[in-house]
Design a protein around this motif. Structure first.
Motif, mmCIF file in Angstrom:
data_model
loop_
_atom_site.group_PDB
_atom_site.id
_atom_site.type_symbol
_atom_site.label_atom_id
_atom_site.label_comp_id
_atom_site.label_asym_id
_atom_site.label_seq_id
_atom_site.Cartn_x
_atom_site.Cartn_y
_atom_site.Cartn_z
ATOM 1 N N LEU A 88 0.873 -1.170 0.000
ATOM 2 C CA LEU A 88 0.000 0.000 0.000
ATOM 3 C C LEU A 88 0.914 1.225 0.000
ATOM 4 C CD1 LEU A 88 -2.975 0.840 0.142
ATOM 5 C CD2 LEU A 88 -2.777 0.874 2.621
ATOM 6 N N ASP A 89 1.006 1.903 -1.154
ATOM 7 C CA ASP A 89 2.119 2.832 -1.348
ATOM 8 C C ASP A 89 1.731 4.289 -1.581
ATOM 9 O OD1 ASP A 89 1.091 2.641 -3.894
ATOM 10 O OD2 ASP A 89 2.911 1.851 -4.822
ATOM 11 N N ARG A 90 0.425 4.610 -1.496
ATOM 12 C CA ARG A 90 0.022 6.003 -1.716
ATOM 13 C C ARG A 90 -1.375 6.218 -1.140
ATOM 14 N NH1 ARG A 90 -0.220 2.837 -6.076
ATOM 15 N NH2 ARG A 90 -2.051 2.877 -7.446
ATOM 16 N N LEU A 91 -1.672 7.467 -0.844
ATOM 17 C CA LEU A 91 -2.933 7.794 -0.182
ATOM 18 C C LEU A 91 -4.134 7.462 -1.057
ATOM 19 C CD1 LEU A 91 -4.418 9.007 2.240
ATOM 20 C CD2 LEU A 91 -4.089 11.274 1.212
ATOM 21 N N SER A 92 -4.063 7.755 -2.347
ATOM 22 C CA SER A 92 -5.213 7.489 -3.214
ATOM 23 C C SER A 92 -5.564 6.002 -3.229
ATOM 24 C CB SER A 92 -4.936 7.986 -4.633
ATOM 25 O OG SER A 92 -3.811 7.324 -5.193
ATOM 26 N N LEU A 93 -4.542 5.142 -3.204
ATOM 27 C CA LEU A 93 -4.785 3.699 -3.163
ATOM 28 C C LEU A 93 -5.381 3.293 -1.814
ATOM 29 C CD1 LEU A 93 -4.490 0.944 -4.578
ATOM 30 C CD2 LEU A 93 -2.171 0.809 -3.638
ATOM 31 N N ALA A 94 -4.921 3.924 -0.749
ATOM 32 C CA ALA A 94 -5.470 3.634 0.574
ATOM 33 C C ALA A 94 -6.951 3.982 0.638
ATOM 34 C CB ALA A 94 -4.700 4.400 1.641
ATOM 35 N N VAL A 95 -7.316 5.119 0.058
ATOM 36 C CA VAL A 95 -8.728 5.522 0.031
ATOM 37 C C VAL A 95 -9.557 4.494 -0.739
ATOM 38 C CG1 VAL A 95 -10.342 7.263 -0.834
ATOM 39 C CG2 VAL A 95 -8.213 7.976 0.307
ATOM 40 N N GLN A 96 -9.029 4.055 -1.870
ATOM 41 C CA GLN A 96 -9.725 3.055 -2.675
ATOM 42 C C GLN A 96 -9.876 1.742 -1.912
ATOM 43 O OE1 GLN A 96 -7.623 1.856 -6.196
ATOM 44 N NE2 GLN A 96 -9.353 0.724 -7.043
ATOM 45 N N CYS A 97 -8.805 1.302 -1.262
ATOM 46 C CA CYS A 97 -8.853 0.037 -0.515
ATOM 47 C C CYS A 97 -9.822 0.122 0.656
ATOM 48 C CB CYS A 97 -7.454 -0.328 -0.023
ATOM 49 S SG CYS A 97 -6.344 -0.917 -1.322
ATOM 50 N N ASP A 98 -9.897 1.269 1.296
ATOM 51 C CA ASP A 98 -10.831 1.448 2.401
ATOM 52 C C ASP A 98 -12.260 1.202 1.923
ATOM 53 O OD1 ASP A 98 -11.257 2.526 5.235
ATOM 54 O OD2 ASP A 98 -12.527 3.871 4.061
ATOM 55 N N ARG A 99 -12.593 1.763 0.770
ATOM 56 C CA ARG A 99 -13.940 1.584 0.204
ATOM 57 C C ARG A 99 -14.184 0.129 -0.194
ATOM 58 N NH1 ARG A 99 -15.223 1.341 -4.872
ATOM 59 N NH2 ARG A 99 -13.273 2.302 -5.595
ATOM 60 N N LEU A 100 -13.171 -0.493 -0.826
ATOM 61 C CA LEU A 100 -13.335 -1.869 -1.293
ATOM 62 C C LEU A 100 -13.439 -2.854 -0.130
ATOM 63 C CD1 LEU A 100 -10.797 -1.787 -4.247
ATOM 64 C CD2 LEU A 100 -13.287 -1.991 -4.425
ATOM 65 N N ILE A 101 -12.690 -2.620 0.924
ATOM 66 C CA ILE A 101 -12.755 -3.502 2.093
ATOM 67 C C ILE A 101 -14.153 -3.458 2.704
ATOM 68 C CG2 ILE A 101 -11.945 -3.727 4.476
ATOM 69 C CD1 ILE A 101 -9.120 -2.971 3.346
ATOM 70 N N ALA A 102 -14.730 -2.267 2.789
ATOM 71 C CA ALA A 102 -16.098 -2.152 3.301
ATOM 72 C C ALA A 102 -17.079 -2.893 2.395
ATOM 73 C CB ALA A 102 -16.486 -0.678 3.410
ATOM 74 N N GLU A 103 -16.834 -2.807 1.093
ATOM 75 C CA GLU A 103 -17.720 -3.454 0.124
ATOM 76 C C GLU A 103 -17.605 -4.973 0.172
ATOM 77 O OE1 GLU A 103 -17.491 -3.808 -4.706
ATOM 78 O OE2 GLU A 103 -17.287 -1.810 -3.845
ATOM 79 N N LEU A 104 -16.375 -5.478 0.324
ATOM 80 C CA LEU A 104 -16.138 -6.922 0.270
ATOM 81 C C LEU A 104 -16.315 -7.601 1.623
ATOM 82 C CD1 LEU A 104 -12.953 -6.899 -1.994
ATOM 83 C CD2 LEU A 104 -15.234 -7.692 -2.644
ATOM 84 N N GLY A 105 -16.214 -6.835 2.692
ATOM 85 C CA GLY A 105 -16.294 -7.425 4.026
ATOM 86 C C GLY A 105 -15.093 -8.279 4.381
ATOM 87 N N LYS A 106 -13.955 -8.023 3.753
ATOM 88 C CA LYS A 106 -12.715 -8.760 4.018
ATOM 89 C C LYS A 106 -11.606 -7.748 4.239
ATOM 90 C CE LYS A 106 -9.643 -12.340 2.165
ATOM 91 N NZ LYS A 106 -8.377 -11.587 2.219
ATOM 92 N N SER A 107 -10.848 -7.930 5.317
ATOM 93 C CA SER A 107 -9.855 -6.931 5.695
ATOM 94 C C SER A 107 -8.484 -7.567 5.852
ATOM 95 C CB SER A 107 -10.270 -6.242 7.006
ATOM 96 O OG SER A 107 -9.355 -5.228 7.336
ATOM 97 N N PRO A 108 -7.678 -7.600 4.786
ATOM 98 C CA PRO A 108 -6.320 -8.124 4.924
ATOM 99 C C PRO A 108 -5.466 -7.225 5.810
ATOM 100 C CG PRO A 108 -6.624 -7.120 2.763
ATOM 101 C CD PRO A 108 -7.968 -7.118 3.432
ATOM 102 N N GLN A 109 -4.400 -7.794 6.321
ATOM 103 C CA GLN A 109 -3.434 -6.992 7.062
ATOM 104 C C GLN A 109 -2.616 -6.191 6.048
ATOM 105 O OE1 GLN A 109 -2.068 -8.577 10.931
ATOM 106 N NE2 GLN A 109 -2.284 -10.570 9.961
ATOM 107 N N LEU A 110 -2.461 -4.916 6.311
ATOM 108 C CA LEU A 110 -1.865 -3.992 5.358
ATOM 109 C C LEU A 110 -0.574 -3.402 5.892
ATOM 110 C CD1 LEU A 110 -5.130 -2.042 4.408
ATOM 111 C CD2 LEU A 110 -4.045 -3.863 3.086
ATOM 112 N N LEU A 111 0.402 -3.294 4.991
ATOM 113 C CA LEU A 111 1.659 -2.629 5.306
ATOM 114 C C LEU A 111 1.810 -1.430 4.388
ATOM 115 C CD1 LEU A 111 3.925 -5.803 5.547
ATOM 116 C CD2 LEU A 111 2.945 -4.525 7.440
ATOM 117 N N LEU A 112 2.270 -0.324 4.943
ATOM 118 C CA LEU A 112 2.521 0.879 4.160
ATOM 119 C C LEU A 112 3.927 0.793 3.579
ATOM 120 C CD1 LEU A 112 1.111 3.549 6.651
ATOM 121 C CD2 LEU A 112 -0.111 2.343 4.820
#
Length: 215
Positions: A89-113
């Motif tokens: 996870l290498d940039r803020l825009s991607l983090a924002v996208q992943c936040d939305r997708l995680i809520a949509e999918l109901g699956k939350s992987p462990q994330l490293l910046l």
């Protein structure tokens, strides 16, 4: 042979350091050999390649899959669905996208910046000032399970330079914890050529491919 190599690596690192076997260039058969030798964590760089291996190895129910390659925004949904860890996870825009997708999918992987603490045009990631600037916005993303930092060093460093950069990542994690990011505990640092230096500097995960799977 694979089992011998894994045993040699394990003897050289503390037991608490997680060995991620980088399987992106190898076959399901080789992954099974590493699994039989006790490895449970495997790193892949391409979502589509990983999917084929994951399907073929679905009978190995306790494998943990790590996304270690650059994460393209158009692959983010699939990566979240397929992987237990995402190291890139290498940039803020991607983090924002992943936040939305995680809520949509109901699956939350462990994330490293992913951080880049030395100039390297071939690598992505936050610089320290960029990350510190973005922390307030990252803190608003309530669905992200951010547990640590990842880095890939520039090529051509000597051991002293490599150690200093790895230590710099650890100090950045300490700074983040002092700012209230107490969940920043993991440091994904070190590959086949430099994992021993990374472990000395505090790595909690190492990503080793060639030393396990090279023919």
């Amino acid at each position: 042979m694979i089992a011998d190599r894994i045993a040699q690596i394990r003897r050289s690192i503390p037991s608490e350091v997680k060995l991620v076997a980088v399987s992106k260039y190898t076959t399901p058969t080789a992954i099974r050999a590493a699994y039989a030798a006790g490895v449970r964590d495997f790193g892949e760089s391409r979502v589509q390649d990983a999917k084929a291996k994951q399907e073929e190895l679905a009978d190995l129910g306790d494998i943990t899959w790590h996304m270690i390659g650059s994460l393209q925004s158009n692959k983010a949904k699939a990566a979240i669905a397929q992987f237990d860890w995402i190291h890139s996870l290498d940039r803020l825009s991607l983090a924002v996208q992943c936040d939305r997708l995680i809520a949509e999918l109901g699956k939350s992987p462990q994330l490293l910046l992913q951080v880049k603490l030395a100039e390297d045009p071939s690598k992505s990631g936050w610089s320290e000032p960029e990350l510190l600037t973005d922390l307030p916005e990252l803190a608003k993303l309530q669905n992200l399970n951010i547990v640590g930092l990842m880095t890939i060093l520039p090529l051509g460093l000597n051991e002293v330079q490599a150690y200093e950069l790895f230590c710099k990542v650890g100090k950045l994690a300490e700074k983040m914890r002092s700012l209230g990011w107490t969940n920043i505990q993991e440091l994904s640092m070190g590959m086949s050529a430099d994992y021993a230096i990374a472990v000395k500097a505090g790595a909690s995960l190492i990503r080793v491919g060639n030393q396990i799977f090279a023919s």
